[in-house]
Design a protein around this motif. Structure first.
Motif, PDB file in Angstrom:
ATOM      1  N   ASN A   1      -4.092  10.835   0.143  1.00 17.47           N
ATOM      2  CA  ASN A   1      -5.195  10.449  -0.727  1.00 17.47           C
ATOM      3  C   ASN A   1      -5.672   9.058  -0.324  1.00 17.47           C
ATOM      4  OD1 ASN A   1      -3.429   8.563  -1.929  1.00 17.47           O
ATOM      5  ND2 ASN A   1      -2.743  10.064  -3.427  1.00 17.47           N
ATOM      6  N   LEU A   2      -6.699   8.590  -0.965  1.00 20.97           N
ATOM      7  CA  LEU A   2      -7.272   7.287  -0.605  1.00 20.97           C
ATOM      8  C   LEU A   2      -6.268   6.159  -0.741  1.00 20.97           C
ATOM      9  CD1 LEU A   2     -10.853   7.518  -2.146  1.00 20.97           C
ATOM     10  CD2 LEU A   2     -10.201   7.669   0.252  1.00 20.97           C
ATOM     11  N   GLN A   3      -5.484   6.200  -1.799  1.00 19.52           N
ATOM     12  CA  GLN A   3      -4.511   5.135  -2.024  1.00 19.52           C
ATOM     13  C   GLN A   3      -3.465   5.105  -0.905  1.00 19.52           C
ATOM     14  OE1 GLN A   3      -2.307   5.454  -5.674  1.00 19.52           O
ATOM     15  NE2 GLN A   3      -1.451   3.410  -5.491  1.00 19.52           N
ATOM     16  N   ASN A   4      -2.951   6.264  -0.517  1.00 15.30           N
ATOM     17  CA  ASN A   4      -1.959   6.314   0.553  1.00 15.30           C
ATOM     18  C   ASN A   4      -2.554   5.916   1.893  1.00 15.30           C
ATOM     19  OD1 ASN A   4       0.029   7.096  -1.217  1.00 15.30           O
ATOM     20  ND2 ASN A   4      -0.183   9.277  -0.779  1.00 15.30           N
ATOM     21  N   LEU A   5      -3.774   6.350   2.151  1.00 12.21           N
ATOM     22  CA  LEU A   5      -4.441   5.949   3.388  1.00 12.21           C
ATOM     23  C   LEU A   5      -4.664   4.444   3.428  1.00 12.21           C
ATOM     24  CD1 LEU A   5      -7.108   8.761   3.862  1.00 12.21           C
ATOM     25  CD2 LEU A   5      -5.112   8.314   5.307  1.00 12.21           C
ATOM     26  N   GLN A   6      -5.065   3.865   2.310  1.00 14.58           N
ATOM     27  CA  GLN A   6      -5.289   2.416   2.250  1.00 14.58           C
ATOM     28  C   GLN A   6      -3.986   1.663   2.459  1.00 14.58           C
ATOM     29  OE1 GLN A   6      -8.427   0.880   1.990  1.00 14.58           O
ATOM     30  NE2 GLN A   6      -7.207  -0.868   2.624  1.00 14.58           N
ATOM     31  N   LYS A   7      -2.900   2.153   1.865  1.00 21.72           N
ATOM     32  CA  LYS A   7      -1.585   1.520   2.064  1.00 21.72           C
ATOM     33  C   LYS A   7      -1.185   1.563   3.537  1.00 21.72           C
ATOM     34  CE  LYS A   7       0.602   2.353  -2.417  1.00 21.72           C
ATOM     35  NZ  LYS A   7       1.700   3.084  -3.084  1.00 21.72           N
ATOM     36  N   TYR A   8      -1.414   2.708   4.164  1.00 26.97           N
ATOM     37  CA  TYR A   8      -1.076   2.840   5.576  1.00 26.97           C
ATOM     38  C   TYR A   8      -1.924   1.890   6.415  1.00 26.97           C
ATOM     39  CZ  TYR A   8      -0.280   4.827  10.175  1.00 26.97           C
ATOM     40  OH  TYR A   8       0.031   4.985  11.499  1.00 26.97           O
ATOM     41  N   TYR A   9      -3.212   1.819   6.142  1.00 27.28           N
ATOM     42  CA  TYR A   9      -4.084   0.898   6.860  1.00 27.28           C
ATOM     43  C   TYR A   9      -3.631  -0.547   6.668  1.00 27.28           C
ATOM     44  CZ  TYR A   9      -8.051  -1.996   8.054  1.00 27.28           C
ATOM     45  OH  TYR A   9      -8.825  -2.994   8.585  1.00 27.28           O
ATOM     46  N   ASP A  10      -3.329  -0.919   5.439  1.00 25.95           N
ATOM     47  CA  ASP A  10      -2.875  -2.285   5.159  1.00 25.95           C
ATOM     48  C   ASP A  10      -1.583  -2.598   5.908  1.00 25.95           C
ATOM     49  OD1 ASP A  10      -5.067  -2.600   3.488  1.00 25.95           O
ATOM     50  OD2 ASP A  10      -3.913  -2.243   1.640  1.00 25.95           O
ATOM     51  N   SER A  11      -0.669  -1.640   5.962  1.00 24.41           N
ATOM     52  CA  SER A  11       0.590  -1.885   6.666  1.00 24.41           C
ATOM     53  C   SER A  11       0.362  -2.001   8.172  1.00 24.41           C
ATOM     54  CB  SER A  11       1.622  -0.805   6.339  1.00 24.41           C
ATOM     55  OG  SER A  11       1.193   0.449   6.789  1.00 24.41           O
ATOM     56  N   LEU A  12      -0.575  -1.224   8.721  1.00 21.51           N
ATOM     57  CA  LEU A  12      -0.926  -1.348  10.141  1.00 21.51           C
ATOM     58  C   LEU A  12      -1.490  -2.725  10.452  1.00 21.51           C
ATOM     59  CD1 LEU A  12      -2.786   1.932  11.190  1.00 21.51           C
ATOM     60  CD2 LEU A  12      -0.692   1.028  12.153  1.00 21.51           C
ATOM     61  N   VAL A  13      -2.399  -3.174   9.623  1.00 28.13           N
ATOM     62  CA  VAL A  13      -3.022  -4.484   9.833  1.00 28.13           C
ATOM     63  C   VAL A  13      -1.978  -5.594   9.722  1.00 28.13           C
ATOM     64  CG1 VAL A  13      -4.689  -6.132   8.881  1.00 28.13           C
ATOM     65  CG2 VAL A  13      -5.327  -3.737   9.157  1.00 28.13           C
ATOM     66  N   THR A  14      -1.082  -5.485   8.764  1.00 27.02           N
ATOM     67  CA  THR A  14      -0.027  -6.491   8.603  1.00 27.02           C
ATOM     68  C   THR A  14       0.873  -6.526   9.835  1.00 27.02           C
ATOM     69  OG1 THR A  14      -0.057  -6.273   6.205  1.00 27.02           O
ATOM     70  CG2 THR A  14       1.934  -7.205   7.180  1.00 27.02           C
ATOM     71  N   LEU A  15       1.302  -5.364  10.300  1.00 22.88           N
ATOM     72  CA  LEU A  15       2.128  -5.276  11.498  1.00 22.88           C
ATOM     73  C   LEU A  15       1.413  -5.906  12.685  1.00 22.88           C
ATOM     74  CD1 LEU A  15       4.677  -3.977  12.917  1.00 22.88           C
ATOM     75  CD2 LEU A  15       3.171  -2.040  13.397  1.00 22.88           C
ATOM     76  N   PHE A  16       0.145  -5.551  12.860  1.00 22.13           N
ATOM     77  CA  PHE A  16      -0.653  -6.063  13.970  1.00 22.13           C
ATOM     78  C   PHE A  16      -0.819  -7.581  13.893  1.00 22.13           C
ATOM     79  CE2 PHE A  16      -4.974  -7.111  15.521  1.00 22.13           C
ATOM     80  CZ  PHE A  16      -4.755  -6.893  16.864  1.00 22.13           C
ATOM     81  N   ARG A  17      -1.211  -8.072  12.736  1.00 20.20           N
ATOM     82  CA  ARG A  17      -1.443  -9.522  12.586  1.00 20.20           C
ATOM     83  C   ARG A  17      -0.159 -10.319  12.789  1.00 20.20           C
ATOM     84  NH1 ARG A  17      -5.467  -9.423   7.373  1.00 20.20           N
ATOM     85  NH2 ARG A  17      -7.357  -8.919   8.540  1.00 20.20           N
ATOM     86  N   ASN A  18       0.935  -9.848  12.231  1.00 23.02           N
ATOM     87  CA  ASN A  18       2.210 -10.553  12.397  1.00 23.02           C
ATOM     88  C   ASN A  18       2.628 -10.582  13.861  1.00 23.02           C
ATOM     89  OD1 ASN A  18       2.403 -11.082   9.663  1.00 23.02           O
ATOM     90  ND2 ASN A  18       3.785  -9.372   9.262  1.00 23.02           N
ATOM     91  N   TYR A  19       2.467  -9.476  14.552  1.00 23.22           N
ATOM     92  CA  TYR A  19       2.846  -9.418  15.955  1.00 23.22           C
ATOM     93  C   TYR A  19       1.972 -10.349  16.794  1.00 23.22           C
ATOM     94  CZ  TYR A  19       4.072  -7.742  20.539  1.00 23.22           C
ATOM     95  OH  TYR A  19       4.490  -7.673  21.844  1.00 23.22           O
ATOM     96  N   VAL A  20       0.675 -10.307  16.567  1.00 28.83           N
ATOM     97  CA  VAL A  20      -0.239 -11.155  17.341  1.00 28.83           C
ATOM     98  C   VAL A  20       0.050 -12.628  17.067  1.00 28.83           C
ATOM     99  CG1 VAL A  20      -2.664 -11.825  17.633  1.00 28.83           C
ATOM    100  CG2 VAL A  20      -2.024  -9.407  17.585  1.00 28.83           C
ATOM    101  N   ALA A  21       0.278 -12.976  15.814  1.00 24.16           N
ATOM    102  CA  ALA A  21       0.581 -14.371  15.474  1.00 24.16           C
ATOM    103  C   ALA A  21       1.865 -14.823  16.165  1.00 24.16           C
ATOM    104  CB  ALA A  21       0.705 -14.535  13.964  1.00 24.16           C
ATOM    105  N   GLU A  22       2.889 -13.981  16.135  1.00 23.80           N
ATOM    106  CA  GLU A  22       4.153 -14.333  16.786  1.00 23.80           C
ATOM    107  C   GLU A  22       3.968 -14.418  18.299  1.00 23.80           C
ATOM    108  OE1 GLU A  22       8.499 -12.340  17.481  1.00 23.80           O
ATOM    109  OE2 GLU A  22       7.602 -12.141  15.498  1.00 23.80           O
ATOM    110  N   HIS A  23       3.203 -13.494  18.844  1.00 19.18           N
ATOM    111  CA  HIS A  23       2.925 -13.478  20.280  1.00 19.18           C
ATOM    112  C   HIS A  23       2.213 -14.763  20.704  1.00 19.18           C
ATOM    113  CE1 HIS A  23       2.328 -11.401  24.096  1.00 19.18           C
ATOM    114  NE2 HIS A  23       1.073 -11.790  24.072  1.00 19.18           N
ATOM    115  N   GLN A  24       1.228 -15.177  19.918  1.00 16.23           N
ATOM    116  CA  GLN A  24       0.489 -16.400  20.230  1.00 16.23           C
ATOM    117  C   GLN A  24       1.376 -17.631  20.081  1.00 16.23           C
ATOM    118  OE1 GLN A  24      -2.885 -16.073  17.637  1.00 16.23           O
ATOM    119  NE2 GLN A  24      -4.097 -14.967  19.149  1.00 16.23           N
TER     120      GLN A  24
END
Length: 81
Positions: free
Chosen positions: A45-68
């Motif tokens: 549903n929309l809520q689960n999709l939004q949670k998944y998207y938010d978790s993807l973005v968090t994973l991505f941002r944390n990795y990029v920040a650590e990488h930089q």
């Protein structure tokens, strides 16, 4: 509120950026807790999709920040900013 199609498009975009630019991070996509449902028949549903998207973005941002940060530390040789 965004539609299911809009959220799916955003999920696809983030996933493609990860796969194209940070392939080493791709292995963690299948291990994300949000992708392992507790229910035998999880509801998409929309809520689960939004949670998944938010978790993807968090994973991505944390990795990029650590990488930089690691890159900066290697260049300066200090181990901190």
């Amino acid at each position: 509120m965004e539609s299911e199609e809009e959220i799916n498009a955003k999920i696809l975009k983030v996933t493609m950026v990860i796969q194209e630019n940070y392939p080493e991070l791709s292995k963690y996509l299948n291990e994300m807790p949000i992708t392992i449902p507790a229910d035998s028949r999880p509801e998409v549903n929309l809520q689960n999709l939004q949670k998944y998207y938010d978790s993807l973005v968090t994973l991505f941002r944390n990795y990029v920040a650590e990488h930089q940060l690691n890159y900066i530390n290697q260049r300066t040789g200090t181990g901190h900013l």
